[in-house]
Design a protein around this motif. Structure first.
Motif, mmCIF file in Angstrom:
data_model
loop_
_atom_site.group_PDB
_atom_site.id
_atom_site.type_symbol
_atom_site.label_atom_id
_atom_site.label_comp_id
_atom_site.label_asym_id
_atom_site.label_seq_id
_atom_site.Cartn_x
_atom_site.Cartn_y
_atom_site.Cartn_z
ATOM 1 N N ASP A 1 -5.825 -4.619 -6.619
ATOM 2 C CA ASP A 1 -5.564 -3.181 -6.258
ATOM 3 C C ASP A 1 -5.014 -2.442 -7.500
ATOM 4 O O ASP A 1 -4.329 -2.883 -8.415
ATOM 5 C CB ASP A 1 -4.488 -2.917 -5.389
ATOM 6 N N SER A 2 -5.259 -1.220 -7.762
ATOM 7 C CA SER A 2 -4.581 -0.310 -8.906
ATOM 8 C C SER A 2 -3.973 1.121 -8.312
ATOM 9 O O SER A 2 -4.527 1.749 -7.377
ATOM 10 C CB SER A 2 -5.644 -0.033 -9.925
ATOM 11 N N VAL A 3 -2.974 1.505 -9.004
ATOM 12 C CA VAL A 3 -2.137 2.804 -8.709
ATOM 13 C C VAL A 3 -2.341 3.355 -10.214
ATOM 14 O O VAL A 3 -1.388 2.831 -10.937
ATOM 15 C CB VAL A 3 -1.035 2.569 -8.017
ATOM 16 N N VAL A 4 -2.939 4.585 -10.318
ATOM 17 C CA VAL A 4 -3.069 4.952 -11.573
ATOM 18 C C VAL A 4 -2.812 6.543 -11.591
ATOM 19 O O VAL A 4 -3.500 7.167 -10.333
ATOM 20 C CB VAL A 4 -4.430 4.814 -12.137
ATOM 21 N N ASN A 5 -1.829 7.038 -12.174
ATOM 22 C CA ASN A 5 -1.568 8.500 -12.235
ATOM 23 C C ASN A 5 -0.906 8.987 -10.989
ATOM 24 O O ASN A 5 -1.382 10.124 -10.659
ATOM 25 C CB ASN A 5 -2.637 9.360 -12.878
ATOM 26 N N CYS A 6 -0.300 8.420 -10.392
ATOM 27 C CA CYS A 6 0.113 8.815 -8.962
ATOM 28 C C CYS A 6 1.579 9.184 -8.795
ATOM 29 O O CYS A 6 2.343 8.560 -9.790
ATOM 30 C CB CYS A 6 -0.086 7.912 -7.892
ATOM 31 N N GLN A 7 2.316 9.974 -8.176
ATOM 32 C CA GLN A 7 3.573 10.315 -7.895
ATOM 33 C C GLN A 7 4.073 9.792 -6.606
ATOM 34 O O GLN A 7 3.414 10.122 -5.566
ATOM 35 C CB GLN A 7 3.871 11.803 -8.080
ATOM 36 N N LEU A 8 5.069 9.005 -6.510
ATOM 37 C CA LEU A 8 5.577 8.514 -5.185
ATOM 38 C C LEU A 8 6.982 9.019 -5.104
ATOM 39 O O LEU A 8 7.706 8.210 -5.816
ATOM 40 C CB LEU A 8 5.356 6.780 -5.193
ATOM 41 N N ASP B 1 -8.580 -5.292 -0.204
ATOM 42 C CA ASP B 1 -8.390 -5.800 -1.498
ATOM 43 C C ASP B 1 -9.522 -4.841 -2.303
ATOM 44 O O ASP B 1 -10.077 -4.157 -1.823
ATOM 45 C CB ASP B 1 -8.897 -7.137 -1.869
ATOM 46 N N THR B 2 -8.880 -4.754 -3.654
ATOM 47 C CA THR B 2 -9.481 -3.982 -4.787
ATOM 48 C C THR B 2 -9.651 -2.269 -4.216
ATOM 49 O O THR B 2 -10.641 -1.571 -4.542
ATOM 50 C CB THR B 2 -10.818 -4.371 -4.975
ATOM 51 N N VAL B 3 -8.566 -1.920 -3.954
ATOM 52 C CA VAL B 3 -8.374 -0.672 -3.606
ATOM 53 C C VAL B 3 -7.829 0.204 -4.737
ATOM 54 O O VAL B 3 -6.822 -0.463 -5.258
ATOM 55 C CB VAL B 3 -7.486 -0.234 -2.532
ATOM 56 N N THR B 4 -8.115 1.379 -4.955
ATOM 57 C CA THR B 4 -7.725 2.013 -6.156
ATOM 58 C C THR B 4 -7.150 3.491 -5.507
ATOM 59 O O THR B 4 -7.719 4.231 -5.079
ATOM 60 C CB THR B 4 -8.741 2.503 -7.128
ATOM 61 N N TYR B 5 -5.717 3.843 -5.931
ATOM 62 C CA TYR B 5 -5.296 5.167 -5.720
ATOM 63 C C TYR B 5 -5.176 5.832 -7.021
ATOM 64 O O TYR B 5 -4.446 5.252 -7.959
ATOM 65 C CB TYR B 5 -3.854 4.958 -5.125
ATOM 66 N N ARG B 6 -5.616 6.891 -7.076
ATOM 67 C CA ARG B 6 -5.875 7.681 -8.697
ATOM 68 C C ARG B 6 -5.356 9.111 -8.260
ATOM 69 O O ARG B 6 -5.917 9.781 -7.497
ATOM 70 C CB ARG B 6 -7.175 7.418 -9.143
ATOM 71 N N ASN B 7 -4.494 9.777 -9.176
ATOM 72 C CA ASN B 7 -4.136 11.025 -9.155
ATOM 73 C C ASN B 7 -3.512 11.513 -7.711
ATOM 74 O O ASN B 7 -3.943 12.626 -7.215
ATOM 75 C CB ASN B 7 -5.093 12.057 -9.579
ATOM 76 N N PHE C 1 -0.709 -0.926 -12.419
ATOM 77 C CA PHE C 1 0.008 0.065 -12.102
ATOM 78 C C PHE C 1 0.126 0.819 -13.395
ATOM 79 O O PHE C 1 0.906 0.430 -14.409
ATOM 80 C CB PHE C 1 1.353 -0.367 -11.551
ATOM 81 N N ILE C 2 -0.483 1.941 -13.564
ATOM 82 C CA ILE C 2 -0.513 2.546 -14.966
ATOM 83 C C ILE C 2 -0.127 4.014 -14.702
ATOM 84 O O ILE C 2 -0.643 4.996 -13.913
ATOM 85 C CB ILE C 2 -1.875 2.641 -15.417
ATOM 86 N N ASN C 3 0.862 4.550 -15.489
ATOM 87 C CA ASN C 3 1.108 5.968 -15.719
ATOM 88 C C ASN C 3 1.552 6.559 -14.288
ATOM 89 O O ASN C 3 1.186 7.685 -13.753
ATOM 90 C CB ASN C 3 0.107 6.781 -16.293
ATOM 91 N N ASN C 4 2.467 5.921 -13.588
ATOM 92 C CA ASN C 4 2.999 6.486 -12.246
ATOM 93 C C ASN C 4 4.457 6.832 -12.401
ATOM 94 O O ASN C 4 5.251 6.311 -13.033
ATOM 95 C CB ASN C 4 2.690 5.582 -11.154
ATOM 96 N N PHE C 5 4.964 7.750 -11.392
ATOM 97 C CA PHE C 5 6.319 8.213 -11.043
ATOM 98 C C PHE C 5 6.732 7.584 -9.913
ATOM 99 O O PHE C 5 6.104 8.170 -8.823
ATOM 100 C CB PHE C 5 6.459 9.449 -11.518
ATOM 101 N N ILE C 6 7.523 6.711 -9.798
ATOM 102 C CA ILE C 6 8.042 6.279 -8.549
ATOM 103 C C ILE C 6 9.615 6.510 -8.467
ATOM 104 O O ILE C 6 10.399 6.158 -9.251
ATOM 105 C CB ILE C 6 7.915 4.755 -8.318
#
Length: 173
Positions: free
Chosen positions: A57-64, A33-39, A87-92
Motif C-alpha cells: 500500500d502507499s500513502v503519498v502527499n496526504c494530510q492526516l 492490498d496495493t491501495v494508493t492514497y494520493r493527495n 509513505f512519502i511526503n505526508n503530514f500526520i
C-alpha cells in the motif's frame, strides 16, 4: 487489484476515515492490498485502519489529522508474507498514542514525512518486522514531557532499520 484514491477529503468520521480489510478465508489472502492514497486529507478520529490488508500500500502527499490514538493502524500477518508499504511526503498530526502502529509489516519505506504530536507515546511503533524498514528525511516531533517517549520504537524486529538524515525535534529545542 490496484485501487487508487486520489484527491479525496475524508472528514467527520467518528471511527476510521479509511478502513481496509482483506478477506482472510482464502489463501493467498484477497482484498485491499496495493491501495494508493494520493493527495488526500483526513480529519477525524483515526484516519487510516488497515486490517490484514497491509501489503504494497502507499500513502503519498496526504494530510492526516487525528483526534484519536492512531494516525495509521497497519496490521498485517505473519502467516502471509507482506510487501513493503510506502509513505512519502505526508503530514500526520494530532495522534495521542501512535502516528503509525505497524504490526507484522516488512520493509516499509518512509520518505519526507512529518510525524507531529503535542503528546504521544510513539510517533512510530514497529512490531515484529522481519525485513528492515527504511527512514529517509523524516521529521518526528513528540511533545510529551511527562513520561518516557520515543520517536521510533521497534519491538521484536529481526533486523535494524535503515535511517538516513532523520530529524527528531525535542520539545526543549
Amino acid at each position: 487489484s490496484r485501487i487508487k484514491v486520489i484527491g479525496m477529503n475524508f472528514a467527520g468520521y467518528t471511527s476510521y476515515g479509511a478502513y481496509n480489510q482483506t478477506l482472510t478465508t482464502a489463501v493467498p489472502y484477497k482484498g485491499c492490498d496495493t491501495v494508493t492514497y494520493r493527495n488526500c486529507t483526513f480529519s477525524g478520529a483515526s484516519p487510516m485502519y488497515w486490517y490484514y490488508s497491509s501489503n504494497d500500500d502507499s500513502v503519498v502527499n496526504c494530510q492526516l489529522y487525528s483526534s484519536s490514538s492512531y494516525g495509521i493502524y497497519s496490521y498485517s500477518t505473519s502467516a502471509y508474507p507482506s510487501g513493503p508499504n510506502v509513505f512519502i511526503n505526508n503530514f500526520i498530526v494530532g495522534f495521542s498514542s501512535y502516528g503509525l502502529y505497524s504490526y507484522y509489516n516488512n520493509g516499509n519505506q518512509y520518505y519526507y514525512n512529518t510525524w507531529y504530536s503535542p503528546s504521544c507515546s510513539y510517533p512510530i511503533y514497529d512490531y515484529y518486522s522481519n525485513t528492515a524498514p527504511t527512514y529517509r528525511n523524516n521529521i518526528f516531533y513528540n511533545g510529551n514531557t511527562s513520561s518516557s517517549y520515543y520517536c521510533i520504537y521497534m519491538y521484536a524486529s529481526s533486523t535494524p532499520p535503515v535511517i538516513t538524515k532523520d530529524i527528531s525535534m525535542e520539545p526543549w529545542q
